[in-house]
Design a protein around this motif. Structure first.
Motif, PDB file in Angstrom:
ATOM      1  N   ALA A 308      35.222  -8.805   2.179  1.00 14.33           N
ATOM      2  CA  ALA A 308      34.268  -9.526   1.343  1.00 14.33           C
ATOM      3  C   ALA A 308      33.610  -8.607   0.315  1.00 14.33           C
ATOM      4  O   ALA A 308      33.419  -8.987  -0.846  1.00 14.33           O
ATOM      5  CB  ALA A 308      33.203 -10.189   2.217  1.00 14.33           C
ATOM      6  N   ILE A 309      33.284  -7.391   0.718  1.00 17.86           N
ATOM      7  CA  ILE A 309      32.682  -6.438  -0.218  1.00 17.86           C
ATOM      8  C   ILE A 309      33.671  -6.085  -1.329  1.00 17.86           C
ATOM      9  O   ILE A 309      33.326  -6.081  -2.519  1.00 17.86           O
ATOM     10  CB  ILE A 309      32.230  -5.176   0.528  1.00 17.86           C
ATOM     11  CG1 ILE A 309      31.073  -5.511   1.475  1.00 17.86           C
ATOM     12  CG2 ILE A 309      31.805  -4.087  -0.457  1.00 17.86           C
ATOM     13  CD1 ILE A 309      30.671  -4.371   2.393  1.00 17.86           C
ATOM     14  N   THR A 312      34.263  -9.146  -3.695  1.00 19.86           N
ATOM     15  CA  THR A 312      33.130  -9.389  -4.594  1.00 19.86           C
ATOM     16  C   THR A 312      33.173  -8.443  -5.789  1.00 19.86           C
ATOM     17  O   THR A 312      32.957  -8.854  -6.939  1.00 19.86           O
ATOM     18  CB  THR A 312      31.804  -9.217  -3.836  1.00 19.86           C
ATOM     19  OG1 THR A 312      31.758 -10.165  -2.761  1.00 19.86           O
ATOM     20  CG2 THR A 312      30.613  -9.443  -4.756  1.00 19.86           C
ATOM     21  N   MET A 345      30.859 -13.086  -0.191  1.00 19.95           N
ATOM     22  CA  MET A 345      30.297 -12.506   1.034  1.00 19.95           C
ATOM     23  C   MET A 345      29.580 -13.563   1.871  1.00 19.95           C
ATOM     24  O   MET A 345      29.667 -13.560   3.108  1.00 19.95           O
ATOM     25  CB  MET A 345      29.339 -11.368   0.668  1.00 19.95           C
ATOM     26  CG  MET A 345      30.035 -10.169   0.024  1.00 19.95           C
ATOM     27  SD  MET A 345      28.930  -8.781  -0.309  1.00 19.95           S
ATOM     28  CE  MET A 345      27.984  -9.442  -1.688  1.00 19.95           C
TER      29      MET A 345
END
Length: 417
Positions: A308-309, A312, A345
């Protein structure tokens, strides 16, 4: 020396990882196909034409989680425990998808007659409803069945079939000099969807899942068991389509088109999240309460956080490219994509925490939380979109997501007696 239990844990995590990689690879390829389809339609139809088309598709997609009436959960549970049930459960799925499709398509047509913009004809809405409520669910269910029997390669193929069929069909219509009207594109969209569904049927036969009609679950029994999961999926997925429909109705088609392009671009980055969760659910259901469950959950949690990091960051870097890819008419899409990028996220957290409830036999609680979140999102969209436009849609999404995540976190560790 590693004992049998340790080996089983390692094997389960390894198979989960293998299927996740394969399925994520399929979702990645699907993302490329969907991106090509998005670029093709948005550039060909322009912001206004694409806005009408996308808003109409969203109206059908809102009900798509009810297709099959929760049969995907039944497949994950029954086939995960007994792989020989694949034929019976595939027959059950086809039966449920057909029957629910009749009801859902009828509901969409009734709603579109009174609520939606009539620049999209009744016949176009009918074609889009069949594509989203019958053809696509059939291919998606086939992918879930393949995962349940540890055929990651088949799930990879199944997840790409309908998007590939749509791209081929619309591309052929465009190459032939066809007109980019919503009605014509809807017809090509349906043809491609039906081709993909037919290919999924053949793929299931290839992995030994030929329909065993006499052994399928009784319709009422399957519907009763799957009901909470059907409505859980409805509120867990369809809340993401409400804003497109409202934007089309209360703002304008061009704004809806620009916002939808940005949202679909960001949504491509969450496909691996969906792949991991789909791969994990059958194993989490079978390992619930056992020693393998904490190992699986920790592996899923670490993977989701790391991905997710990274996703993004990639979405933020990609945002300025949207007008170059889709055309100058989508200059506003870059700003919307920057605003939506952190949602990746939030979406990952939502899926992880929600799946904890589903696989610990608390689907009813998840349904209650997500139903409340959907009602809140609808109210915020209706309040903010007329005043703020697409910015209001983004704000409403974040508010509703955070409320649901807090509720999941609060209730997630509290077992019912």
């Amino acid at each position: 020396m590693t004992g049998p239990d340790g080996f089983t844990k390692r094997y389960r995590v390894g198979r989960l990882g293998q299927n996740t990689v394969l399925y994520a690879g399929g979702m990645g390829a699907r993302a490329v196909i969907q991106a090509a389809y998005l670029v093709l339609l948005s550039r060909w139809m322009g912001p206004e034409g694409y806005g009408y088309f996308a808003g109409s598709v969203a109206a059908a997609v809102i009900l798509s989680p009810l297709a099959g009436w929760g049969v995907s959960f039944l497949i994950a549970r029954n086939v995960g425990l007994d792989a020989t049930a694949r034929g019976a459960m595939w027959a059950t799925a086809l039966n449920q998808i057909a029957l629910s499709g009749i009801v859902l398509v009828s509901l969409v047509m009734l709603a579109s007659a009174g609520l939606l913009d009539h620049r999209v004809s009744t016949s176009a809405m009918l074609m889009l409803a069949i594509a989203e409520l019958v053809a696509l669910p059939m291919a998606n269910t086939a992918a879930g069945l393949a995962l349940a029997v540890d055929k990651g390669w088949a799930a990879t193929v199944a997840t790409m079939l309908v998007p590939a069929g749509r791209l081929s069909s619309v591309g052929a219509w465009m190459a032939s000099g066809g007109h980019p009207s919503p009605d014509a594109v809807a017809a090509a969209h349906l043809c491609g969807s039906l081709l993909g569904a037919a290919a999924a049927f053949l793929l299931m036969a290839r992995i030994g899942a030929r329909p065993q009609w006499q052994e399928r679950l009784p319709m009422l029994s399957a519907a009763r068991v799957g009901m909470s999961h059907a409505f859980g999926t409805l509120v867990g997925v369809s809340y993401l389509e409400l804003d497109k429909v409202i934007l089309l109705q209360v703002v304008d088609a061009a704004t809806a088109g620009a916002y939808t392009v940005a949202f679909r671009a960001v949504a491509l980055f969450v496909l691996p999240v969906t792949a991991l969760v789909a791969s994990a659910i059958p194993r989490l259901l079978t390992s619930a309460g056992g020693p393998a469950e904490p190992v699986l959950r920790r592996a899923i949690q670490r993977t989701l956080v790391g991905y997710a990091i990274l996703a993004t960051a990639l979405a933020l870097v990609s945002a300025p490219l949207l007008p170059m890819v889709f055309g100058p008419g989508y200059s506003g899409s870059s700003r919307y994509m920057v605003m939506l990028a952190p949602w990746i996220m939030i979406f990952a957290a939502h899926q992880y925490l929600g799946t904890r409830l589903t696989t610990s036999d608390r689907q009813g609680l998840r349904l209650a939380i997500e139903s409340g979140g959907m009602v809140l999102l609808l109210a915020l969209n209706l309040h903010w979109i007329p005043e703020l436009g697409a910015d209001g849609a983004v704000a409403a999404l974040y508010c509703a997501e955070l409320v649901m995540i807090l509720a999941f976190a609060w209730r997630g560790g509290r077992k019912t007696s």
